[in-house]
Structures are given as structure tokens and as C-alpha cells.
Motif scaffolding. Structure first.
Motif, short mmCIF file in Angstrom:
data_model
loop_
_atom_site.label_atom_id
_atom_site.label_comp_id
_atom_site.label_asym_id
_atom_site.label_seq_id
_atom_site.Cartn_x
_atom_site.Cartn_y
_atom_site.Cartn_z
N TYR A 19 0.77 -1.36 0.19
CA TYR A 19 0.07 -0.14 -0.04
C TYR A 19 0.70 1.22 -0.09
N PHE A 20 0.54 2.27 -0.96
CA PHE A 20 0.78 3.61 -0.80
C PHE A 20 -0.50 4.49 -0.78
N ILE A 21 -0.54 5.15 0.49
CA ILE A 21 -1.64 6.21 0.52
C ILE A 21 -1.24 7.48 0.50
N PRO A 22 -1.42 8.27 -0.54
CA PRO A 22 -1.08 9.75 -0.61
C PRO A 22 -1.40 10.36 0.68
N THR A 23 -0.92 11.49 1.04
CA THR A 23 -1.08 12.24 2.09
C THR A 23 -2.43 12.83 2.31
N ARG A 24 -2.83 13.29 1.14
CA ARG A 24 -4.24 14.03 1.13
C ARG A 24 -5.34 12.99 1.06
N LEU A 25 -5.22 11.51 0.74
CA LEU A 25 -6.14 10.62 0.97
C LEU A 25 -6.15 10.07 2.20
N ALA A 26 -5.04 9.86 2.84
CA ALA A 26 -4.59 9.41 4.27
C ALA A 26 -5.49 10.20 4.99
N THR A 27 -5.26 11.71 4.88
CA THR A 27 -6.02 12.79 5.65
C THR A 27 -7.49 12.65 5.69
N ALA A 28 -7.95 12.45 4.42
CA ALA A 28 -9.34 12.45 4.34
C ALA A 28 -10.01 11.12 4.76
N LEU A 29 -9.18 10.14 4.75
CA LEU A 29 -9.86 8.96 5.12
C LEU A 29 -9.80 8.87 6.62
N ARG A 30 -9.22 9.77 7.31
CA ARG A 30 -9.27 9.83 8.85
C ARG A 30 -10.16 10.77 9.43
N THR A 31 -10.90 11.43 8.27
CA THR A 31 -12.03 12.39 8.58
C THR A 31 -13.18 11.64 9.35
N PRO A 32 -13.71 12.04 10.70
CA PRO A 32 -14.71 11.29 11.17
C PRO A 32 -16.14 11.75 10.73
N LEU A 33 -16.24 11.43 9.37
CA LEU A 33 -17.27 11.33 8.50
C LEU A 33 -17.83 10.55 7.51
N PRO A 34 -18.88 9.99 7.35
CA PRO A 34 -18.88 9.07 6.24
C PRO A 34 -18.41 9.62 4.88
N ILE A 35 -18.03 8.70 4.01
CA ILE A 35 -17.18 9.13 2.66
C ILE A 35 -17.99 8.49 1.52
N PHE A 36 -18.20 9.46 0.58
CA PHE A 36 -18.55 9.02 -0.73
C PHE A 36 -17.08 8.85 -1.53
#
Length: 380
Positions: A19-36
Motif C-alpha cells: 500500500y501507498f496512501i497519498p498524504t491527501r487521501l490518508a488525511t481524508a480517510l481519517r475524517t470522522p465523517l461518512p465518505i463517498f
């Protein structure tokens, strides 16, 4: 045969995953919100969803070592992720059986979605407890299961199943949910009367069944005295990842939107789509989704620097897995310099230079080189 580290690869066809998760996406995935999560095929949706899976973090030694090296703990973000691919469920058969959804049928469809992931969540917590990632006592586990059965598993289907199967541990509870889900699938296969199924399962409001189970599991994971707000520091949360959401009909998407809108800590969804669905409407006229209720991540809208980070990160992770620590680090800038072919073609170059660059690009494309390196763009 050794494979090129530049070639396109489909996640499902790989035996092991890096796995390589770009910084922007890693931050977004940790957001305490449901995600589309939206992106064309091959843009990494499945990889991103799978990167949150508790199984990958626990059992994938390379990924576990990578997270430990970067963050000190494979569960550094206290996220327990579960993954399911919607077309591999019986969601299509359930949809055919229910037909056009009204609010009551929508609630039963919502219960089916709940049953899909609740089984996975309960099993995840059970396994992480065995591996001492989550610390709690056997008595606390028995108390949790007894409370859930009394407060949540009250419909006739559960009473019937509990007469035949004992349930005192989380593993028992996961099996109970599995049996209930299969009963609902059987009702759909037999085209049972909707009214009979509704009476047997008594579906609550959209997402309520899964929400109640997740809340109790959250208390268990965080200790009996844990606070139950999203502001809690270092508290365990659940990320339910569902792939290929484009298989949902419009009515079914409205059900999912309703579940998003009514969800609460510690339960957060993440569903991937090829194209952006309706992410605002729900089954209730006065209940809509806003930016405060969910986060949309579009994988096709990256800046040049974000795309460069993504390309270099993927190539370097692959190189390390293929050749070990001695692999030379790949850098677009060190290989090609800071030259921008876009700027040359658009503004900075003379007409003669622009023609020469364009000719080279055409010859390169015809040579098959771009295909051999996975169709990476020439322009960096």
C-alpha cells in the motif's frame, strides 16, 4: 516471471498487497465523517478501502511493518475497518424481491445492509480481542452480548434463532447475525410476502440496527467508562467500507443516503463508486445530506504535485517489495528534471521547438513505451 513495477495491476488479482496512501487521501480517510469515494476503474478505490481493513493491518506482515515504521502502531488511528464488495452479496436478489422501494421496504433493505456489515464488525472485534489489540475481559464480553440481545435483537427472527443456538460470546453473535441474514436472503429467493418478512424481522429506522450494535461495540472497545462522542481522544471507531456502489439502484442509493444522514459515532461508512451518485437526497423529504454530513473524495481531481506523489509512491512501494531495501528510489524529477512539456507546448517554446517536442511525443506513443510503463502521462 518478473513483472514491471510500472504496469497497471488489478487489486483483486494480486496474491499479496502493498500500500501507498497519498498524504491527501490518508488525511481524508481519517475524517470522522461518512465518505463517498468516486473514481474511474483502476484509480485505486479498492486499494484505499482495503487499506483500512483490520485483517490487512493484522495479517499482512509487510503492511503491518510499514504502518509500524511510519506511525509506531498498525492501528495508530484506532480505526477498525471492514470491507465488503456489494455485488458479492445477495443485494441484487433482495432488490428484485422488494421491487420499487417505499419507506417500509426501504427500511427492510437498510436492515439487509446492516446485517452485511454487522457480522463483519462483530467478528472483527472478536478477533482483535483474541490478538489483544483490544483489551477487555471475558465477563465484559458476555455482558455486552447479553445486553445487545436484550436491547437490539428483539424481533421474532432472533427469538426463533436463539431457541436453537446459544449466544454468549462475540463469535456466537457473529454467527447469529449470519443466520439472520441468510433467512432474509431465503425469504427473497422464495419470494415470500413482504408483510410476512416485515413482521418477522421488524426493521427499525434506516440504519438503526447497525448503529445500535456499533455504539455498544464502541463502548466495549474503548472500555466501560469511555465517552461516546466523536471528540473522544484516541477512541476506537469503525469504518464500514463497501465497494462497487454503482450496483445500487436509485431507490437503494436513497436508502444508503438515509443511513449516512442518520449515522453517528463510532460508525462511519465509506462507499466507492465509478461515477458520482446522488449524494444529497434521502427517503425523507425534509432530510438531506450536506457537506456537514459526509465527505466526497474524487480520485480524478488531483493537482500535478499530488499526482506526482502518487506515481512515485506506488512505484517505490512496488520496487521495495520486488527488490528489497536496496531498490533505488524512483523520482520523476531526478529522472526527467524540472522540464514541463506542457509549458513548452503551450507558451514558452518557439514554434520549431514545439513541433519537435510534439513529434517526439507521437513517436514515443507509437513505440509502445507508454503502454509498457502502465500508460503513465509523459507530462510531469
Amino acid at each position: 516471471m518478473q513483472r514491471s513495477i510500472f504496469e497497471p495491476r488489478r487489486f483483486e488479482y494480486q496474491g499479496s498487497h502493498h500500500y501507498f496512501i497519498p498524504t491527501r487521501l490518508a488525511t481524508a480517510l481519517r475524517t470522522p465523517l461518512p465518505i463517498f469515494l468516486v473514481g474511474l476503474r483502476g484509480t485505486g478505490k479498492t486499494t484505499l478501502l482495503y487499506s483500512m481493513s483490520w485483517k490487512q493491518r493484522l495479517s499482512n506482515s509487510a503492511y503491518r511493518e510499514q504502518l509500524t515504521e511510519q506511525h509506531g502502531d498498525p492501528f495508530y488511528d484506532r480505526v477498525i475497518g471492514v470491507y465488503t464488495k456489494l455485488p458479492e452479496s445477495k443485494i441484487e436478489g433482495i432488490g428484485v424481491w422488494l421491487g420499487e422501494l417505499d419507506e417500509l421496504k426501504g427500511q427492510l433493505f437498510s436492515l439487509y445492509i446492516d446485517l452485511l456489515y454487522v457480522e463483519l464488525l462483530v467478528d472483527a472485534v472478536a478477533n482483535l480481542s483474541v490478538h489483544e489489540v483490544i483489551e477487555n475481559s471475558a465477563s465484559a464480553e458476555r455482558e455486552l452480548v447479553a445486553t445487545l440481545i436484550e436491547d437490539v435483537f428483539y424481533a421474532p427472527v432472533w427469538a426463533s434463532l436463539l431457541k436453537r443456538h446459544s449466544c454468549s460470546t462475540l463469535k456466537d453473535l457473529a454467527r447469529l447475525v449470519n443466520r439472520g441474514r441468510r433467512e432474509l436472503e431465503h425469504a427473497a429467493e422464495m419470494h415470500s410476502k413482504f408483510e410476512d418478512a416485515q413482521e418477522r424481522f421488524r426493521p427499525p429506522q434506516f440504519g438503526e440496527f447497525g448503529k445500535c450494535v456499533a455504539t455498544s461495540l464502541g463502548h466495549y472497545c474503548n472500555g466501560q467508562s469511555a465517552v461516546d462522542t466523536e471528540a473522544a481522544q484516541n477512541s476506537w471507531v469503525f469504518r464500514v467500507c463497501m465497494d462497487e456502489g454503482e450496483n445500487l439502484s436509485h431507490d437503494q442509493q436513497l436508502v444508503v443516503n438515509s443511513m449516512y444522514r442518520l449515522s453517528r459515532w463510532p460508525l462511519f461508512f465509506a462507499i466507492a463508486y465509478v461515477e458520482m451518485p446522488d449524494v444529497r437526497s434521502t427517503f425523507k423529504r425534509n432530510l438531506t445530506l450536506t457537506d456537514a454530513d459526509r465527505k466526497t473524495i474524487a480520485l480524478t481531481t488531483q493537482t500535478d504535485s499530488e499526482f506526482r506523489e502518487y506515481v512515485e509512491g506506488v512505484v517505490n512501494i512496488r520496487a521495495k517489495s520486488e527488490f528489497g531495501e536496496e531498490a533505488t528510489k524512483f523520482s520523476v524529477e531526478s529522472l526527467l528534471g524540472k522540464m514541463s512539456l506542457n509549458r513548452i507546448l503551450d507558451t514558452n517554446g518557439t514554434a520549431a521547438l514545439q513541433r519537435r517536442v510534439a513529434t517526439v511525443l507521437v513517436m514515443t506513443a507509437q513505440s509502445g513505451f507508454l503502454h509498457s510503463i502502465g500508460k503513465l502521462p509523459v507530462v510531469f
